[in-house]
Design a protein around this motif. Structure first.
Motif, PDB file in Angstrom:
ATOM      1  N   GLN A 139      51.497  94.588  68.159  1.00 58.06           N
ATOM      2  CA  GLN A 139      51.117  94.998  66.813  1.00 58.06           C
ATOM      3  C   GLN A 139      52.074  96.077  66.344  1.00 58.06           C
ATOM      4  OE1 GLN A 139      46.817  95.874  66.512  1.00 58.06           O
ATOM      5  NE2 GLN A 139      46.738  95.407  68.677  1.00 58.06           N
ATOM      6  N   THR A 140      52.007  96.383  65.055  1.00 62.69           N
ATOM      7  CA  THR A 140      52.698  97.566  64.579  1.00 62.69           C
ATOM      8  C   THR A 140      51.861  98.779  64.958  1.00 62.69           C
ATOM      9  OG1 THR A 140      51.573  97.577  62.439  1.00 62.69           O
ATOM     10  CG2 THR A 140      53.598  96.252  62.620  1.00 62.69           C
ATOM     11  N   ILE A 141      52.481  99.951  64.906  1.00 58.76           N
ATOM     12  CA  ILE A 141      51.742 101.176  65.219  1.00 58.76           C
ATOM     13  C   ILE A 141      50.562 101.341  64.268  1.00 58.76           C
ATOM     14  CG2 ILE A 141      51.915 103.694  65.239  1.00 58.76           C
ATOM     15  CD1 ILE A 141      53.171 102.437  67.646  1.00 58.76           C
ATOM     16  N   ASP A 142      50.784 100.968  62.996  1.00 64.92           N
ATOM     17  CA  ASP A 142      49.708 101.105  62.014  1.00 64.92           C
ATOM     18  C   ASP A 142      48.504 100.241  62.373  1.00 64.92           C
ATOM     19  OD1 ASP A 142      51.999 101.402  59.228  1.00 64.92           O
ATOM     20  OD2 ASP A 142      51.089 102.929  60.500  1.00 64.92           O
ATOM     21  N   GLN A 143      48.775  99.041  62.925  1.00 63.15           N
ATOM     22  CA  GLN A 143      47.684  98.156  63.306  1.00 63.15           C
ATOM     23  C   GLN A 143      46.983  98.633  64.567  1.00 63.15           C
ATOM     24  OE1 GLN A 143      50.062  94.630  63.603  1.00 63.15           O
ATOM     25  NE2 GLN A 143      49.350  93.832  61.641  1.00 63.15           N
ATOM     26  N   ALA A 144      47.739  99.206  65.504  1.00 69.17           N
ATOM     27  CA  ALA A 144      47.169  99.589  66.802  1.00 69.17           C
ATOM     28  C   ALA A 144      46.317 100.850  66.717  1.00 69.17           C
ATOM     29  CB  ALA A 144      48.288  99.776  67.815  1.00 69.17           C
ATOM     30  N   PHE A 145      46.663 101.766  65.808  1.00 76.00           N
ATOM     31  CA  PHE A 145      45.956 103.039  65.716  1.00 76.00           C
ATOM     32  C   PHE A 145      45.568 103.331  64.276  1.00 76.00           C
ATOM     33  CE2 PHE A 145      46.896 103.973  70.009  1.00 76.00           C
ATOM     34  CZ  PHE A 145      48.234 103.688  70.251  1.00 76.00           C
ATOM     35  N   GLU A 147      44.611 106.417  61.381  1.00 71.30           N
ATOM     36  CA  GLU A 147      45.314 107.648  61.036  1.00 71.30           C
ATOM     37  C   GLU A 147      44.969 108.781  61.993  1.00 71.30           C
ATOM     38  OE1 GLU A 147      45.732 107.010  56.199  1.00 71.30           O
ATOM     39  OE2 GLU A 147      44.710 108.756  57.014  1.00 71.30           O
ATOM     40  N   TYR A 148      43.710 108.877  62.338  1.00 71.17           N
ATOM     41  CA  TYR A 148      43.281 109.954  63.233  1.00 71.17           C
ATOM     42  C   TYR A 148      43.961 109.826  64.601  1.00 71.17           C
ATOM     43  CZ  TYR A 148      40.319 112.753  66.273  1.00 71.17           C
ATOM     44  OH  TYR A 148      39.867 113.659  67.191  1.00 71.17           O
ATOM     45  N   GLU A 149      43.977 108.604  65.146  1.00 72.82           N
ATOM     46  CA  GLU A 149      44.565 108.391  66.467  1.00 72.82           C
ATOM     47  C   GLU A 149      46.069 108.638  66.457  1.00 72.82           C
ATOM     48  OE1 GLU A 149      43.232 104.442  66.940  1.00 72.82           O
ATOM     49  OE2 GLU A 149      41.364 104.983  67.962  1.00 72.82           O
ATOM     50  N   ARG A 150      46.733 108.201  65.385  1.00 72.03           N
ATOM     51  CA  ARG A 150      48.180 108.443  65.304  1.00 72.03           C
ATOM     52  C   ARG A 150      48.487 109.929  65.240  1.00 72.03           C
ATOM     53  NH1 ARG A 150      50.405 106.548  60.664  1.00 72.03           N
ATOM     54  NH2 ARG A 150      48.476 105.828  59.727  1.00 72.03           N
ATOM     55  N   THR A 151      47.643 110.679  64.544  1.00 76.16           N
ATOM     56  CA  THR A 151      47.844 112.123  64.457  1.00 76.16           C
ATOM     57  C   THR A 151      47.614 112.788  65.817  1.00 76.16           C
ATOM     58  OG1 THR A 151      47.049 112.030  62.185  1.00 76.16           O
ATOM     59  CG2 THR A 151      47.225 114.206  63.188  1.00 76.16           C
ATOM     60  N   ILE A 152      46.597 112.317  66.537  1.00 73.00           N
ATOM     61  CA  ILE A 152      46.335 112.833  67.887  1.00 73.00           C
ATOM     62  C   ILE A 152      47.565 112.634  68.773  1.00 73.00           C
ATOM     63  CG2 ILE A 152      45.014 112.413  70.011  1.00 73.00           C
ATOM     64  CD1 ILE A 152      43.286 113.828  68.149  1.00 73.00           C
ATOM     65  N   ILE A 153      48.112 111.428  68.740  1.00 75.98           N
ATOM     66  CA  ILE A 153      49.280 111.103  69.576  1.00 75.98           C
ATOM     67  C   ILE A 153      50.472 111.980  69.192  1.00 75.98           C
ATOM     68  CG2 ILE A 153      50.960 109.300  70.118  1.00 75.98           C
ATOM     69  CD1 ILE A 153      48.661 107.279  69.791  1.00 75.98           C
ATOM     70  N   GLN A 154      50.729 112.090  67.885  1.00 77.23           N
ATOM     71  CA  GLN A 154      51.877 112.864  67.414  1.00 77.23           C
ATOM     72  C   GLN A 154      51.781 114.326  67.846  1.00 77.23           C
ATOM     73  OE1 GLN A 154      54.557 111.753  65.881  1.00 77.23           O
ATOM     74  NE2 GLN A 154      55.498 113.767  65.686  1.00 77.23           N
ATOM     75  N   GLN A 155      50.618 114.922  67.651  1.00 77.47           N
ATOM     76  CA  GLN A 155      50.450 116.331  67.993  1.00 77.47           C
ATOM     77  C   GLN A 155      50.489 116.547  69.508  1.00 77.47           C
ATOM     78  OE1 GLN A 155      50.349 118.884  65.830  1.00 77.47           O
ATOM     79  NE2 GLN A 155      50.750 117.390  64.213  1.00 77.47           N
ATOM     80  N   SER A 156      49.981 115.599  70.265  1.00 82.04           N
ATOM     81  CA  SER A 156      50.018 115.717  71.725  1.00 82.04           C
ATOM     82  C   SER A 156      51.459 115.707  72.226  1.00 82.04           C
ATOM     83  CB  SER A 156      49.224 114.570  72.368  1.00 82.04           C
ATOM     84  OG  SER A 156      47.865 114.640  72.002  1.00 82.04           O
ATOM     85  N   ILE A 157      52.270 114.799  71.657  1.00 86.05           N
ATOM     86  CA  ILE A 157      53.692 114.727  72.039  1.00 86.05           C
ATOM     87  C   ILE A 157      54.396 116.027  71.696  1.00 86.05           C
ATOM     88  CG2 ILE A 157      55.885 113.574  71.515  1.00 86.05           C
ATOM     89  CD1 ILE A 157      54.278 110.970  71.158  1.00 86.05           C
ATOM     90  N   GLU A 158      54.086 116.594  70.511  1.00 80.90           N
ATOM     91  CA  GLU A 158      54.721 117.853  70.100  1.00 80.90           C
ATOM     92  C   GLU A 158      54.351 119.004  71.029  1.00 80.90           C
ATOM     93  OE1 GLU A 158      54.927 116.880  65.295  1.00 80.90           O
ATOM     94  OE2 GLU A 158      53.655 118.494  66.047  1.00 80.90           O
ATOM     95  N   GLN A 159      53.188 118.927  71.680  1.00 80.02           N
ATOM     96  CA  GLN A 159      52.747 119.998  72.578  1.00 80.02           C
ATOM     97  C   GLN A 159      53.118 119.718  74.036  1.00 80.02           C
ATOM     98  OE1 GLN A 159      48.654 121.220  71.893  1.00 80.02           O
ATOM     99  NE2 GLN A 159      48.814 120.690  69.723  1.00 80.02           N
ATOM    100  N   GLY A 160      54.011 118.735  74.253  1.00 80.35           N
ATOM    101  CA  GLY A 160      54.533 118.524  75.591  1.00 80.35           C
ATOM    102  C   GLY A 160      53.812 117.483  76.418  1.00 80.35           C
ATOM    103  N   TYR A 161      52.838 116.806  75.830  1.00 75.38           N
ATOM    104  CA  TYR A 161      52.123 115.769  76.574  1.00 75.38           C
ATOM    105  C   TYR A 161      52.845 114.429  76.443  1.00 75.38           C
ATOM    106  CZ  TYR A 161      48.156 118.914  77.210  1.00 75.38           C
ATOM    107  OH  TYR A 161      47.363 119.970  77.589  1.00 75.38           O
ATOM    108  N   ARG A 162      52.560 113.517  77.385  1.00 79.37           N
ATOM    109  CA  ARG A 162      53.085 112.155  77.339  1.00 79.37           C
ATOM    110  C   ARG A 162      51.953 111.203  76.965  1.00 79.37           C
ATOM    111  NH1 ARG A 162      55.664 114.485  81.893  1.00 79.37           N
ATOM    112  NH2 ARG A 162      57.946 114.487  81.704  1.00 79.37           N
ATOM    113  N   VAL A 163      52.287 110.199  76.187  1.00 78.54           N
ATOM    114  CA  VAL A 163      51.292 109.206  75.771  1.00 78.54           C
ATOM    115  C   VAL A 163      51.734 107.849  76.293  1.00 78.54           C
ATOM    116  CG1 VAL A 163      50.049 108.173  73.839  1.00 78.54           C
ATOM    117  CG2 VAL A 163      50.817 110.555  73.696  1.00 78.54           C
ATOM    118  N   TYR A 164      50.860 107.215  77.091  1.00 81.63           N
ATOM    119  CA  TYR A 164      51.193 105.937  77.703  1.00 81.63           C
ATOM    120  C   TYR A 164      50.202 104.854  77.291  1.00 81.63           C
ATOM    121  CZ  TYR A 164      53.812 108.901  81.000  1.00 81.63           C
ATOM    122  OH  TYR A 164      54.656 109.819  81.565  1.00 81.63           O
TER     123      TYR A 164
END
Length: 676
Positions: A139-145, A147-164
């Motif tokens: 899917q595209t990212i928009d389809q998979a997540f 808005e809330y989930e995409r924001t969670i992922i983005q902010q987690s990456i910015e704070q040094g976390y990895r998203v798998y």
């Protein structure tokens, strides 16, 4: 909406994006793991797709879209960069360039690219692991997540976390699937947070799934650590862990402003505080609105024909300015003299602005060569490293437009007939990878471009033999030619016979076109070669075709101009300071032995001139120097450089002429020709 008015802008920006894609694709081939490079190529392709669709060029937009899909898979790491993928992307770029050229020529930009499109689609689909499909990657990212989930992922990456995305496949004979899923969840939540699962938690608990489930997992652990942890659970057949990336551009400005997003452990608490979050978003946005924006450099595209008209008008102004200066000097009127001096200062500033407007870096020509060298080397089964030096060197736009094709011909020639195959190079004690160097630099009022290879060099005897066979020269003439003169024969039109290329060691045919083009620009080409070591083609081009500053000097009753950009210093020496060595007259200039060139002897000026002192202008060409001996100095002046015409195009050491304020014609010295 009428699109024709935007066509010129579309063409220019399309070429810029295509060049950027080419450059970055070459970088990616050397650094296949660098996601930043892939992202830059993706952004250029994405912009080009949008522009093409807006202008109505559907074939162009469709091919770019297919390229974009493959690039998206590469940056999401569902595909790996391979030489085969890079080759296909280069083929796609070549087709895009051809389509843009068709549009520039007045066409509709249509081209049959179905084969490349199919190949791109196969790459996009065929490289995926069909045994373990990734729900998110299908899917595209928009389809998979949301808005809330995409924001969670983005902010987690910015704070040094990895998203798998963790894809777990159970054995087909597994009996307690829900229990195994629960054990995986429990292990993962010890060192991270599970954002979502597919199927949902409820479906997993009810065992409403086959033998595979996906988890979006936020942690600080490495991929291998996550995989090893899950594999400890029994009855698990396979674990596939893939990183998830979301670009900044895919998160809206409102989402980026959210400051309530906590790292993985606080995800649940964040959902309960959405009201507070909205207040913070408003506060952040108000601060953004209140913050002053930085000013950006503004540019405007100007048609080159308008700059040509501007230059022609200014040339006339410079000639009239010289005439006014002469009248002011003759009349010696204070107010007239002051006005003319002010006009000279203003016109000098205006000249610098106009000339700089026409000057562009030669890298606009050089940029096309890395891709060309890469492809041609592969076609010839050769290994070649291209080195580009001095790409920032600026040259007049008129010259830039004409020099591209001669350079292409020389580079193809060097690869085809200069650099040997790896087997021959190794046999001759060389590195199997040949080196082709493209170098540009300023010297005085000229730009020099060097094309140098470390290949087989030129076999002088075979060149002379072929020249005699083609009746370019006679046998008697061949015996009297120097090595340099023999090399110049390969620039003759008599060598333009394709079936005879292999008979001339090191160099092929068609170079007469190169010579004619360069000479039409007021330049010249010379050749240096050492058999078995390589060949150097040296192209000398005028920096600009119009206005230069010169030092006016006198020799007898004649006046000459020496370009200021070539001058180091002017001085007066005593006759006793002149030394003699190897039949040359030289002087000791600041610890360096500098040869003297007497213009009186060079141009056969017959007026008598007896003096114990000599006026000398020290000039340079790169690291080399010479002293030009004249009768007297007149002074510095801005002049309009005019060609001597086709009948006097080969006059030694003269680059042109100018008309002085008193109507007298002064010849301009070509200092580079005087320095060997």
């Amino acid at each position: 909406m009428e699109m024709n008015q935007y066509l010129e802008i579309f063409l220019e920006e399309s070429n810029e994006h295509l060049q950027a894609c080419n450059d970055k694709l070459l970088e990616l081939e050397q650094n296949p793991e660098d996601l930043l490079i892939i992202n830059e190529i993706f952004r250029s392709a994405h912009t080009l797709k949008g522009m093409s669709a807006t202008m109505g060029y559907e074939d162009l937009a469709n091919l770019t879209h297919k390229m974009e899909n493959v690039l998206d898979a590469l940056r999401n790491e569902t595909l790996s960069v391979t030489p085969e993928i890079v080759d296909v992307l280069f083929l796609a770029l070549e087709s895009l360039e051809e389509m843009v050229d068709i549009i520039a020529a007045g066409g509709d930009g249509k081209k049959d690219v179905s084969e490349i499109v199919n190949t791109l689609e196969m790459i996009e689909k065929g490289e995926r692991d069909q045994e373990n499909p990734s729900t998110i990657n299908e899917q595209t990212i928009d389809q998979a997540f949301d808005e809330y989930e995409r924001t969670i992922i983005q902010q987690s990456i910015e704070q040094g976390y990895r998203v798998y995305e963790v894809i777990v496949t159970l054995r087909e004979d597994c009996l307690l699937k829900a229990a195994r899923a629960f054990m995986v969840f429990e292990l993962l939540e010890k060192d991270g947070e599970i954002l979502k699962s597919n199927p949902s938690v409820e479906m997993l608990e009810e065992e409403n799934f086959q033998h595979q489930f996906n988890i979006v997992y936020i942690t600080k652990e490495e991929i291998d650590d996550v995989s090893m942890k899950i594999l400890k659970v029994s009855e698990i057949d396979n674990v596939n862990v893939q990183p998830i990336h979301i670009e900044d551009s895919e998160v809206s400005e409102m989402e980026t402003a959210q400051k309530y997003i906590a790292p993985a452990k606080e995800v649940a608490a964040a959902k309960e505080n959405e009201k507070v979050t909205n207040q913070q978003k408003q506060c952040v946005n108000e601060k953004k609105m209140a913050k002053p924006t930085k000013s950006t450099t503004k540019t405007i595209r100007v048609n080159i024909d308008r700059l040509d008209v501007l230059m022609n008008l200014f040339e006339e102004l410079v000639i009239d300015k010289g005439r006014l200066e002469q009248i002011s000097k003759d009349l010696n009127h204070p107010e007239l003299k002051e006005t003319v001096e002010k006009m000279s200062r203003v016109s000098s500033d205006l000249q610098n602005i106009i000339l700089n407007m026409r000057m562009i870096p030669i890298e606009t020509v050089f940029n096309r060569f890395p891709k060309m060298v890469r492809q041609l080397a592969r076609d010839l089964n050769k290994k070649v490293q291209l080195q580009i030096i001095g790409a920032e060197t600026e040259l007049d736009r008129t010259v830039i437009d004409e020099i591209g094709d001669p350079l292409v011909h020389l580079i193809r020639n060097a690869l085809d007939h200069g650099i040997e195959t790896p087997e021959i190079r190794v046999k001759n004690g060389k590195n199997e990878e040949g080196t082709l160097t493209l170098r540009a630099y300023h010297s005085g009022n000229h730009v020099f471009i060097e094309i140098q290879d470390d290949g087989a060099g030129i076999n002088q005897k075979k060149v002379l033999q072929k020249a005699i066979e083609r009746e370019v020269i006679s046998t008697e003439m061949a015996e009297s030619l120097s090595k340099e003169e023999a090399y110049q024969l390969i620039l003759s039109s008599g060598f333009s016979t394709a079936d005879q290329i292999s008979d001339i060691s090191g160099r092929g045919v068609g170079l007469d076109v190169v010579k004619n083009t360069i000479e039409s620009l007021g330049g010249r080409i010379s050749i240096e070669s050492s058999e078995g070591m390589g060949t150097l083609f040296l192209i000398q081009l005028p920096l600009t075709l119009s206005i230069i500053s010169v030092m006016l000097v006198e020799v007898g009753a004649e006046k000459y101009g020496i370009p200021i950009s070539s001058i180091i210093e002017s001085l007066v020496i005593n006759e006793k300071a002149i030394l003699h060595t190897h039949n040359y007259k030289v002087i000791d200039y600041r610890g360096n032995i500098v040869p003297l060139v007497f213009l009186r002897e060079l141009f056969d000026v017959r007026e008598e001139h007896d003096a114990d002192h000599f006026s000398v202008v020290i000039v340079k060409k790169g690291e080399k120097m010479a002293g030009i001996v004249v009768d007297s100095f007149i002074g510095q002046q801005e002049i309009v450089l005019k060609s001597l015409g086709q009948y006097l195009s080969n006059v030694f050491a003269i680059s042109g002429a100018t008309i002085l304020g008193d109507g007298q014609v002064a010849l301009i010295i070509d200092c580079n020709a005087l320095i060997k």
